[in-house]
Enzyme design. Sequence first.
Site, PDB file in Angstrom:
ATOM      1  N   ASP A  72      46.794  27.332 -29.869  1.00 50.59           N
ATOM      2  CA  ASP A  72      45.428  27.195 -29.351  1.00 50.59           C
ATOM      3  C   ASP A  72      44.485  26.788 -30.478  1.00 50.59           C
ATOM      4  OD1 ASP A  72      46.277  27.962 -26.861  1.00 50.59           O
ATOM      5  OD2 ASP A  72      45.600  30.041 -27.041  1.00 50.59           O
ATOM      6  N   TYR A 101      53.267  37.039 -34.656  1.00 60.37           N
ATOM      7  CA  TYR A 101      51.822  36.827 -34.711  1.00 60.37           C
ATOM      8  C   TYR A 101      51.112  38.053 -35.281  1.00 60.37           C
ATOM      9  CZ  TYR A 101      52.581  33.167 -31.125  1.00 60.37           C
ATOM     10  OH  TYR A 101      53.013  32.068 -30.425  1.00 60.37           O
ATOM     11  N   ASP A 119      40.178  34.973 -24.315  1.00 61.05           N
ATOM     12  CA  ASP A 119      40.037  34.844 -25.761  1.00 61.05           C
ATOM     13  C   ASP A 119      38.570  34.674 -26.140  1.00 61.05           C
ATOM     14  OD1 ASP A 119      39.349  32.165 -25.293  1.00 61.05           O
ATOM     15  OD2 ASP A 119      41.326  31.411 -25.789  1.00 61.05           O
ATOM     16  N   ARG A 132      47.351  36.221 -25.238  1.00 61.61           N
ATOM     17  CA  ARG A 132      46.109  36.548 -24.531  1.00 61.61           C
ATOM     18  C   ARG A 132      46.376  37.531 -23.384  1.00 61.61           C
ATOM     19  NH1 ARG A 132      44.195  31.280 -22.393  1.00 61.61           N
ATOM     20  NH2 ARG A 132      46.268  30.515 -22.974  1.00 61.61           N
TER      21      ARG A 132
END
Length: 285
Positions: free
Chosen positions: A37, A65, A79, A175
């Site tokens: 993203d 992550y 987000d 997300r």
Amino acid sequence: MDGIIIINKPKDCTSHDVVHKVKKITGEKVGHTGTLDPMATGVLPLLIGKGTLCSKYLMNHNKIYEVQLTLGKKTDTADAEGTTIEEKEIPQEVFQKEKIEKVLASFLGIQEQMPPMYSAIKVNGKKLYEYARKGQTVEVKPRQIEIYEIQLLQIKKEQKQIKFQVHCSKGTYIRSLCEDIAKRLGTIGYMSALNRTQVGRFSIKQAIAIEQIKEGNIPYITIEELFQGKPRIELEEKRLQPFLNGVKLTMKKPDGVYRIFVKERFIGIGELEKEFLKRDIVLDF
């Protein structure tokens, strides 16, 4: 140049932007194995030259992550780029370390996850975010994912944030994970920062900034290095040309992917199936 460059993608830049910049700088064919993203940072493997032919070997990698989850607010995109659609008071016990660690641990293992509406998954030929932007609803089916490891890194009570690290399977939407974690904590939340530190064997420690490419410093992983764990086949020189021409060669070896050599020179990659070896990736030489 044939291989893979590991880019440390900056924030507010799409993966396609990075591909375009590197293509312009190198003059080579460039591709990627999966997007990040725009708001996300971190590991973005780019395939260069004939490295683009390696894509099928790199699509199903697990990922790691570092995630920042902001609690007490919900956005339409899940987000920080979205519009706030709900706010909620956060119970004080939410920030208890033991409670957070227990909730995070509850996500370990194989599970079903509902993808966010603002995603590129296609339903009836249209991407979900196209429906979302028009305010339309559509039936979305959950997808199977797996969380291998998840651990709390930091609690920032004043900022109403928690930071955690997660090692997950391909197809995991962070997300959605953030929203689900917030829900189990008894509140709402959204992903406010995301940094990808690993994709398969490619680590943030290997990653370079785009600026380094501009400076002419381009460390990359060759195709031979990429397949270094695969067995090798030493072809007789007389069999090289038929192999390059796409002729299947008979060979009594187990099925699988092989590194192909002629007189100790790396030629490329071949696939062996039912005792027939066929060319897959062949380098220019």
